[in-house]
Design a protein around this motif. Sequence first.
Motif, PDB file in Angstrom:
ATOM      1  N   ALA A 177       0.830  -1.197   0.000  1.00  0.00           N
ATOM      2  CA  ALA A 177       0.000   0.000   0.000  1.00  0.00           C
ATOM      3  C   ALA A 177       0.872   1.257   0.000  1.00  0.00           C
ATOM      4  CB  ALA A 177      -0.930  -0.002   1.213  1.00  0.00           C
ATOM      5  N   ALA A 178       1.915   1.256   0.817  1.00  0.00           N
ATOM      6  CA  ALA A 178       2.813   2.412   0.886  1.00  0.00           C
ATOM      7  C   ALA A 178       3.550   2.610  -0.433  1.00  0.00           C
ATOM      8  CB  ALA A 178       3.802   2.228   2.035  1.00  0.00           C
ATOM      9  N   HIS A 179       4.094   1.527  -0.979  1.00  0.00           N
ATOM     10  CA  HIS A 179       4.834   1.635  -2.235  1.00  0.00           C
ATOM     11  C   HIS A 179       3.923   2.087  -3.371  1.00  0.00           C
ATOM     12  CE1 HIS A 179       8.885  -0.135  -1.381  1.00  0.00           C
ATOM     13  NE2 HIS A 179       8.242  -0.532  -0.305  1.00  0.00           N
ATOM     14  N   ALA A 180       2.736   1.489  -3.473  1.00  0.00           N
ATOM     15  CA  ALA A 180       1.825   1.826  -4.568  1.00  0.00           C
ATOM     16  C   ALA A 180       1.402   3.286  -4.507  1.00  0.00           C
ATOM     17  CB  ALA A 180       0.604   0.910  -4.522  1.00  0.00           C
ATOM     18  N   ALA A 181       1.110   3.778  -3.305  1.00  0.00           N
ATOM     19  CA  ALA A 181       0.690   5.171  -3.166  1.00  0.00           C
ATOM     20  C   ALA A 181       1.784   6.124  -3.622  1.00  0.00           C
ATOM     21  CB  ALA A 181       0.300   5.459  -1.721  1.00  0.00           C
ATOM     22  N   MET A 182       3.023   5.880  -3.215  1.00  0.00           N
ATOM     23  CA  MET A 182       4.114   6.790  -3.547  1.00  0.00           C
ATOM     24  C   MET A 182       4.572   6.648  -4.988  1.00  0.00           C
ATOM     25  SD  MET A 182       4.135   8.381  -0.812  1.00  0.00           S
ATOM     26  CE  MET A 182       5.442   9.525  -1.253  1.00  0.00           C
ATOM     27  N   GLU A 183       4.184   5.557  -5.648  1.00  0.00           N
ATOM     28  CA  GLU A 183       4.542   5.358  -7.057  1.00  0.00           C
ATOM     29  C   GLU A 183       3.409   5.748  -8.001  1.00  0.00           C
ATOM     30  OE1 GLU A 183       5.790   1.246  -7.124  1.00  0.00           O
ATOM     31  OE2 GLU A 183       7.108   1.635  -5.404  1.00  0.00           O
ATOM     32  N   ALA A 237       9.637   6.407  -7.280  1.00  0.00           N
ATOM     33  CA  ALA A 237       9.086   7.317  -6.276  1.00  0.00           C
ATOM     34  C   ALA A 237      10.082   8.405  -5.905  1.00  0.00           C
ATOM     35  CB  ALA A 237       8.668   6.529  -5.040  1.00  0.00           C
ATOM     36  N   VAL A 238      11.342   8.031  -5.755  1.00  0.00           N
ATOM     37  CA  VAL A 238      12.375   9.013  -5.424  1.00  0.00           C
ATOM     38  C   VAL A 238      12.502  10.044  -6.536  1.00  0.00           C
ATOM     39  CG1 VAL A 238      14.853   9.326  -5.060  1.00  0.00           C
ATOM     40  CG2 VAL A 238      13.659   7.471  -3.905  1.00  0.00           C
ATOM     41  N   SER A 239      12.372   9.604  -7.780  1.00  0.00           N
ATOM     42  CA  SER A 239      12.458  10.522  -8.917  1.00  0.00           C
ATOM     43  C   SER A 239      11.263  11.464  -8.970  1.00  0.00           C
ATOM     44  CB  SER A 239      12.543   9.729 -10.226  1.00  0.00           C
ATOM     45  OG  SER A 239      13.676   8.878 -10.241  1.00  0.00           O
ATOM     46  N   LEU A 240      10.097  10.946  -8.598  1.00  0.00           N
ATOM     47  CA  LEU A 240       8.870  11.750  -8.690  1.00  0.00           C
ATOM     48  C   LEU A 240       8.776  12.810  -7.605  1.00  0.00           C
ATOM     49  CD1 LEU A 240       6.064   9.096  -9.410  1.00  0.00           C
ATOM     50  CD2 LEU A 240       6.932  10.840 -10.974  1.00  0.00           C
TER      51      LEU A 240
END
Length: 350
Positions: free
Chosen positions: A217-223, A293-296
């Motif tokens: 859930a955390a990864h999907a939200a930030m991506e 995510a880091v890039s975004l």
Amino acid sequence: MKVEPRQAARFLAELASARHPARVLLLHGDDPGLIRERAEAAVAGMLGPDRHDPFRLAVLERSGHERLEEEATAGSLIGGRRAVWVRDGNDALLGAVTRSLASGSDTLIVIEAPELPSRAKLRSALEANPAAAVLACYHEEGRALEASIATALAEAGVEIDRDALAFLADRLGSDRAAMRQEIAKLVLYAGPQRERLGLAALEALSGDAADLSLDDAAHAAMEGDLALADRAVERALAEGASPVALLRVLLAHLHRLRAARAAMAQDGLSAADAVKGLRPPVFFRRAPGVTKAVSLWPAAALDAAAARSSAVERDCKRSAMPDTALVREHFARLARESMRLSGRPSAGRR
């Protein structure tokens, strides 16, 4: 006195001695699971087989705080030291604790105070008192988290491969209660022969839930994967995860993203190289998404997301609005923000 977190295990082992100067232990911080675990260790270490004996142990919930002084100064009917275990501690306890210490009683008072603010009078008073100990219990990350997982498994006689340990730490995040539950499952899986745990075994144990978890859930939200974030939140809640646990995993992930962004700014690294430099290492299957995510997300936006996540956690504990609704909306907002940052349409508000 103030106890450093790295000295916690040794301190708790020594606390059981009747000659130890501390007769009050205050446990505070942002990890309720770790606070409860250390409170249990302190009580069990002193009382041993009698830790459930009502003549030697009094457990006081918030509604029973007014009985603290009475319980702390009462003698044991069957001999031996007594313990008073206080939950939901706050500054209102300061008077009763101070008088209990002045009474000369050898009863051990253990106070759980997960909501205690940094400037609390109870905390400052006990840090200055040589007959009391204050121990902070914060979420573990990185190597500290891996070490705790490995130690807990080792205590049960189970060994784990290094890549499997990294996989487990990445999936569990920093929630102590979730970690203990997962370790109990792994010990059962290892069986009486205590088979060594490898990466393949952990992936197999994850089964279909490997694609839908608190971590997902955390990864999907930030991506920016709104659909997956929504399904992962729903699945985690349906499987019994608390809304606060979801937020804690999200905050741990945000901390990792912020660390990578800081490395990019300080060392001139690319997003991919910054992610490679994170410790513990990002699980290889997660690396492309974390790099995305880091890039975004700019550093300032990550800071704002972390602040909002902390605010939502506070609202879950205090607001009249259902905490599940607060968490669903927060994850959806983050996913939509990720989509906006990537230049994709967000499909509107839910």
